[in-house]
Design a protein around this motif. Structure first.
Motif, mmCIF file in Angstrom:
data_model
loop_
_atom_site.group_PDB
_atom_site.id
_atom_site.type_symbol
_atom_site.label_atom_id
_atom_site.label_comp_id
_atom_site.label_asym_id
_atom_site.label_seq_id
_atom_site.Cartn_x
_atom_site.Cartn_y
_atom_site.Cartn_z
ATOM 1 N N ASN A 21 0.728 -1.094 -0.142
ATOM 2 C CA ASN A 21 0.019 -0.018 0.106
ATOM 3 C C ASN A 21 0.809 1.185 -0.051
ATOM 4 N N LEU A 22 1.940 1.084 0.643
ATOM 5 C CA LEU A 22 2.787 2.329 0.532
ATOM 6 C C LEU A 22 3.307 2.575 -0.817
ATOM 7 N N GLN A 23 3.782 1.369 -1.693
ATOM 8 C CA GLN A 23 4.391 1.586 -2.822
ATOM 9 C C GLN A 23 3.170 2.172 -3.869
ATOM 10 N N SER A 24 1.998 1.438 -3.756
ATOM 11 C CA SER A 24 1.013 1.844 -4.650
ATOM 12 C C SER A 24 0.341 3.372 -4.397
ATOM 13 N N GLU A 25 -0.022 3.532 -3.053
ATOM 14 C CA GLU A 25 -0.642 4.812 -2.693
ATOM 15 C C GLU A 25 0.086 5.763 -2.528
ATOM 16 N N ARG A 26 1.201 5.519 -1.880
ATOM 17 C CA ARG A 26 2.493 6.702 -1.447
ATOM 18 C C ARG A 26 1.837 7.304 -0.310
ATOM 19 N N LYS A 27 1.289 6.857 0.503
ATOM 20 C CA LYS A 27 0.540 7.302 1.801
ATOM 21 C C LYS A 27 1.157 6.599 3.037
ATOM 22 N N ASP A 28 1.366 7.213 4.146
ATOM 23 C CA ASP A 28 1.702 6.790 5.346
ATOM 24 C C ASP A 28 0.869 5.496 5.750
ATOM 25 N N GLN A 29 1.426 4.264 6.080
ATOM 26 C CA GLN A 29 0.853 3.240 6.624
ATOM 27 C C GLN A 29 0.965 2.847 8.175
ATOM 28 N N THR A 30 -0.049 2.426 9.088
ATOM 29 C CA THR A 30 0.085 2.247 10.394
ATOM 30 C C THR A 30 -0.278 0.763 10.549
ATOM 31 N N ILE A 31 0.608 0.101 11.367
ATOM 32 C CA ILE A 31 0.074 -1.213 11.980
ATOM 33 C C ILE A 31 0.082 -1.382 13.421
ATOM 34 N N LEU A 32 -1.065 -1.622 14.147
ATOM 35 C CA LEU A 32 -1.301 -1.327 15.627
ATOM 36 C C LEU A 32 -1.199 -2.857 16.057
ATOM 37 N N VAL A 33 -0.133 -3.259 16.842
ATOM 38 C CA VAL A 33 0.035 -4.386 17.811
ATOM 39 C C VAL A 33 -0.392 -4.256 19.019
#
Length: 261
Positions: A149-161
């Protein structure tokens, strides 16, 4: 005047010989089979042989998942996604050493407390450029989705653990960082940065982890990790913020627990 009980949709599906769950306490459901049905009650025989009469429409009854669907990869595909069926599915998968299960875009992970050889390099690379639903549930699949998603949308991504103490949050975070470091674009300039990002975790744990009753290496703080990529999707740096450190542990610990490492 007594109100007439109306049966629910779930109630109307229960027939004689239907496989059900019977709630016997706030923390326990037992499997059983419907023996008889009348206008007001269901008679259930539990697997230990007890006969129990339950009012129709009671929230103590839930229909069990068909045997062939119990250990599916995605819980949203269960006919009834409720507490007993979800817990049974997770339990059956855990017994098969399948510690990861999807619930839509959410990954449920259970600490196996043993080495299952799930994180070898060949396993890691098998998830590269694969859709989440096309591969078995894995923490690598979550990392791949975020990176794609970072590559295709070029927007920040977040993963919550998140999870209980000892559930594997710190280890899961390490594996996700390893995946991102492995699949990111590699240049001579960024190679050293990747290693420095991965090697900083043990230092942080030494100052913020402690032995508790449930976990010998429990993180007693929250952690926010910001990994930066350049325009070619190579790791260019990282920032780690810690918060909510359990400062009281410095001067006092419960019996059986210890101070920070």
């Amino acid at each position: 005047m007594e109100k007439k009980r109306t049966s629910s949709y779930k109630d109307n599906r229960l027939l004689v010989t239907s496989r059900i769950w019977l709630k016997v306490s706030d923390l326990r459901w037992v499997p059983g089979t419907v023996e008889s049905v009348d206008e007001k009650n269901l008679t259930v025989r539990t697997e230990d042989g007890l006969l129990v009469s339950v009012p129709r429409g009671s929230n103590r009854i839930s229909q069990r998942t068909p045997p062939g669907m119990v250990a599916i990869d995605d819980l949203t595909a269960l006919p009834d996604l409720d507490e007993p069926n979800m817990l049974d599915s997770l339990c059956q998968r855990y017994l098969q050493h399948k510690i990861y299960t999807r619930t839509g875009p959410i990954l449920v992970g259970m600490n196996p407390w043993q080495d299952l050889r799930l994180y070898a390099p060949e396993v890691l690379h098998s998830y590269r450029k694969q859709q989440m639903n096309s591969m078995p549930p894995h923490v690598f699949a979550v990392s791949e989705t975020a990176f794609a998603n970072l590559q295709s949308e070029r927007k920040d991504q977040t993963i919550l653990v998140s999870g209980d103490s000892g559930s594997g949050k710190t280890e899961s975070t390490k594996f996700m960082m390893q995946y991102l470091a492995a699949v990111a674009n590699h240049t001579q300039k960024t190679a050293n940065i990747e290693q420095r990002v991965l090697q900083c975790n043990p230092v942080l744990e030494a100052f913020g982890n402690a032995k508790t009753l449930r976990n010998d290496n429990s993180s007693r703080f929250g952690k926010y990790i910001d990994i930066n990529f350049d325009s070619s999707f190579a790791i260019s740096g990282a920032k780690i913020d810690t918060y909510l450190l359990e400062k009281s542990r410095v001067v006092s610990q419960q019996p059986g627990e210890r101070n920070f490492h």
